[in-house]
Motif scaffolding. Structure first.
Motif, short mmCIF file in Angstrom:
data_model
loop_
_atom_site.label_atom_id
_atom_site.label_comp_id
_atom_site.label_asym_id
_atom_site.label_seq_id
_atom_site.Cartn_x
_atom_site.Cartn_y
_atom_site.Cartn_z
N LEU A 1 -0.10 -26.50 4.57
CA LEU A 1 0.77 -25.47 3.99
C LEU A 1 1.50 -25.91 2.73
O LEU A 1 2.27 -25.15 2.15
N ASP B 1 0.89 -26.20 -0.34
CA ASP B 1 0.78 -25.36 -1.56
C ASP B 1 1.71 -24.16 -1.50
O ASP B 1 1.91 -23.48 -2.51
N HIS B 2 2.29 -23.87 -0.35
CA HIS B 2 3.17 -22.71 -0.18
C HIS B 2 4.64 -23.10 -0.16
O HIS B 2 5.49 -22.29 0.24
N ASP B 3 4.96 -24.30 -0.62
CA ASP B 3 6.34 -24.79 -0.52
C ASP B 3 7.35 -23.91 -1.24
O ASP B 3 8.50 -23.83 -0.84
N GLU B 4 6.93 -23.20 -2.26
CA GLU B 4 7.84 -22.33 -3.01
C GLU B 4 7.72 -20.85 -2.62
O GLU B 4 8.44 -20.01 -3.13
N SER B 5 6.80 -20.56 -1.71
CA SER B 5 6.52 -19.18 -1.32
C SER B 5 7.68 -18.57 -0.53
O SER B 5 8.33 -19.24 0.28
N ASP B 6 7.93 -17.28 -0.76
CA ASP B 6 8.93 -16.56 0.02
C ASP B 6 8.32 -15.96 1.29
O ASP B 6 9.05 -15.43 2.12
N GLU C 1 4.16 -18.26 5.10
CA GLU C 1 3.60 -19.60 4.94
C GLU C 1 4.66 -20.56 4.39
O GLU C 1 4.78 -21.70 4.83
N GLY C 2 5.43 -20.07 3.41
CA GLY C 2 6.49 -20.90 2.84
C GLY C 2 7.57 -21.19 3.86
O GLY C 2 8.07 -22.32 3.94
N TYR D 1 6.21 -23.74 6.26
CA TYR D 1 6.18 -25.05 5.64
C TYR D 1 7.57 -25.68 5.63
O TYR D 1 7.74 -26.84 6.01
#
Length: 111
Positions: A82, A84-89, A92-93, A96
């Motif tokens: 996960l 790549d989703h560290d900044e996702s709202d 998945e973010g 993570y």
């Protein structure tokens, strides 16, 4: 990212009750006090449960304790997937960040 080393896995647990020896105990001599011990792959005791806790809760704690190294390794693997989703709202973010918070707490990196 890798998990911090702990006692060698897999861990297991055993029921190892205390036996009352004191004649002054309200439970009576010979009464069994539930207790569980958690062991590493070499049979070394990692920790034990609190005998003042109800037996079913002790066993649940022993089960989750014995699973801890596997849970941490699995969570690290999931967090890596996960990353790549560290900044996702999105979910998945959120997953993570929750995984990273739990990993940090388990490995002593939590502030």
């Amino acid at each position: 990212m890798t998990a911090t080393a702990c006692s060698p896995a897999p861990w297991s647990y055993d029921y190892d009750p205390w036996t009352v020896q004191s004649e002054h105990s309200p439970l009576g001599v010979g009464a069994e006090i539930p207790a569980y011990e958690i062991f590493d792959a070499h049979g070394n005791k990692v920790f034990d449960t609190n005998e003042d806790t109800p037996a079913d809760v002790q066993e649940a704690n022993a089960r989750i304790g014995a699973a801890a190294p596997r849970l941490l390794a699995s969570l690290v693997a999931c967090a890596n997937l996960l990353a790549d989703h560290d900044e996702s709202d999105g979910p998945e973010g959120e997953a993570y960040r929750e995984a990273m918070a739990a990993i940090d707490k388990a490995t002593g990196r939590a502030g």
